[in-house]
Motif scaffolding. Structure first.
Motif, short mmCIF file in Angstrom:
data_model
loop_
_atom_site.label_atom_id
_atom_site.label_comp_id
_atom_site.label_asym_id
_atom_site.label_seq_id
_atom_site.Cartn_x
_atom_site.Cartn_y
_atom_site.Cartn_z
N ALA A 1 2.45 -14.04 -5.63
CA ALA A 1 3.78 -13.44 -5.75
C ALA A 1 4.04 -13.04 -7.20
O ALA A 1 3.49 -13.64 -8.13
N ARG A 2 4.88 -12.05 -7.36
CA ARG A 2 5.27 -11.67 -8.72
C ARG A 2 6.71 -12.12 -8.95
O ARG A 2 7.54 -12.14 -8.03
N PRO B 1 1.51 -10.02 5.25
CA PRO B 1 2.22 -10.65 4.12
C PRO B 1 1.33 -11.71 3.47
O PRO B 1 0.72 -12.53 4.15
N ALA C 1 8.62 -12.04 -5.35
CA ALA C 1 8.33 -10.96 -4.40
C ALA C 1 6.89 -11.12 -3.95
O ALA C 1 5.96 -11.08 -4.77
N TYR C 2 6.70 -11.33 -2.65
CA TYR C 2 5.38 -11.53 -2.06
C TYR C 2 4.83 -10.19 -1.58
O TYR C 2 5.51 -9.47 -0.85
N PRO C 3 3.59 -9.86 -1.95
CA PRO C 3 3.03 -8.57 -1.55
C PRO C 3 2.67 -8.53 -0.07
O PRO C 3 2.42 -9.57 0.56
N ASN D 1 8.70 -1.15 -2.07
CA ASN D 1 7.63 -1.79 -2.83
C ASN D 1 6.63 -2.53 -1.95
O ASN D 1 5.69 -3.14 -2.47
N ASN D 2 6.85 -2.49 -0.62
CA ASN D 2 5.98 -3.18 0.33
C ASN D 2 5.82 -4.66 -0.03
O ASN D 2 4.71 -5.16 -0.20
N GLU D 3 6.97 -5.32 -0.13
CA GLU D 3 7.01 -6.73 -0.51
C GLU D 3 8.04 -7.47 0.33
O GLU D 3 8.94 -6.87 0.89
N VAL E 1 10.89 -10.25 -0.35
CA VAL E 1 11.63 -10.73 -1.51
C VAL E 1 12.35 -12.03 -1.17
O VAL E 1 13.03 -12.13 -0.15
N ARG F 1 -0.22 -6.67 2.10
CA ARG F 1 -1.46 -5.90 1.96
C ARG F 1 -2.05 -5.66 3.34
O ARG F 1 -2.24 -6.61 4.10
#
Length: 66
Positions: A51-52, A44, A36-38, A25-27, A29, A40
């Motif tokens: 974060a989601r 990071p 979960a931090y993306p 997921n390219n995150e 955790v 991009r």
């Protein structure tokens, strides 16, 4: 791919706990914060607002795999 040295020094900004790289997921955790931090463009995004929140199923799956 996230640099392993960078991963070893990054911590969750909320809990200051360890992060796990989720390549699928390219995150990054944080099981403690349930976030979960993306990542991009290989950078990071360590902002709580970006974060989601992880679902209970995701968290349980991570805990059983790691």
């Amino acid at each position: 791919m996230l640099d392993k040295k960078l991963l070893s020094i990054l911590v969750c900004p909320v809990t200051k706990g360890p992060l796990i790289f989720d390549a699928k997921n390219n995150e990054l955790v944080s099981l403690t914060a349930n976030l979960a931090y993306p990542i991009r463009d290989d950078i990071p995004v360590m902002l709580e607002g970006e974060a989601r929140e992880m679902t209970l199923d995701e968290k349980e799956q991570w805990q059983s795999e790691h």
